[in-house]
Design a protein around this motif. Sequence first.
Motif, PDB file in Angstrom:
ATOM      1  N   SER A   1     -21.780 -14.898  27.832  1.00  0.00           N
ATOM      2  CA  SER A   1     -21.081 -13.648  28.131  1.00  0.00           C
ATOM      3  C   SER A   1     -20.127 -13.857  29.305  1.00  0.00           C
ATOM      4  CB  SER A   1     -22.097 -12.552  28.470  1.00  0.00           C
ATOM      5  OG  SER A   1     -22.844 -12.914  29.611  1.00  0.00           O
ATOM      6  N   THR A   2     -19.091 -13.070  29.341  1.00  0.00           N
ATOM      7  CA  THR A   2     -18.112 -13.219  30.411  1.00  0.00           C
ATOM      8  C   THR A   2     -18.676 -12.671  31.713  1.00  0.00           C
ATOM      9  OG1 THR A   2     -17.088 -11.106  29.856  1.00  0.00           O
ATOM     10  CG2 THR A   2     -16.150 -13.072  28.849  1.00  0.00           C
ATOM     11  N   TYR A   3     -18.341 -13.331  32.791  1.00  0.00           N
ATOM     12  CA  TYR A   3     -18.820 -12.950  34.116  1.00  0.00           C
ATOM     13  C   TYR A   3     -17.704 -12.203  34.838  1.00  0.00           C
ATOM     14  CZ  TYR A   3     -20.416 -13.445  38.909  1.00  0.00           C
ATOM     15  OH  TYR A   3     -20.795 -13.199  40.194  1.00  0.00           O
TER      16      TYR A   3
ATOM     17  N   SER B   1     -25.086 -15.976  32.341  1.00  0.00           N
ATOM     18  CA  SER B   1     -23.881 -16.707  31.930  1.00  0.00           C
ATOM     19  C   SER B   1     -23.856 -18.086  32.503  1.00  0.00           C
ATOM     20  CB  SER B   1     -22.631 -15.953  32.356  1.00  0.00           C
ATOM     21  OG  SER B   1     -22.568 -15.815  33.748  1.00  0.00           O
TER      22      SER B   1
END
Length: 84
Positions: A20-22, A84
């Motif tokens: 997932s994007t941070y 992530s």
Amino acid sequence: MMSMTGESTTLMGREEQEGSTYPLWIERLFLLSGVVVFAVFRSDVQATVEHDFLGVILAYIVFPLTLLASIELIGRAIQRSLGS
């Protein structure tokens, strides 16, 4: 490394999965808060040490590096908790 099927693999042959994007704004906010903490408390750190030379070394070298290391550790802990 790309395999023949077009999937991304590592040198050890493991499949890579995109996490997932941070949200980088969190780390930027921590960094900005570290700059503010340094600006507010550097004179207090320098005044705590009664030696002129050692006070300058602590206030302008050790204190900001400690703040930066703390911010980095907090950022990594948040990244780990978000998975992530």
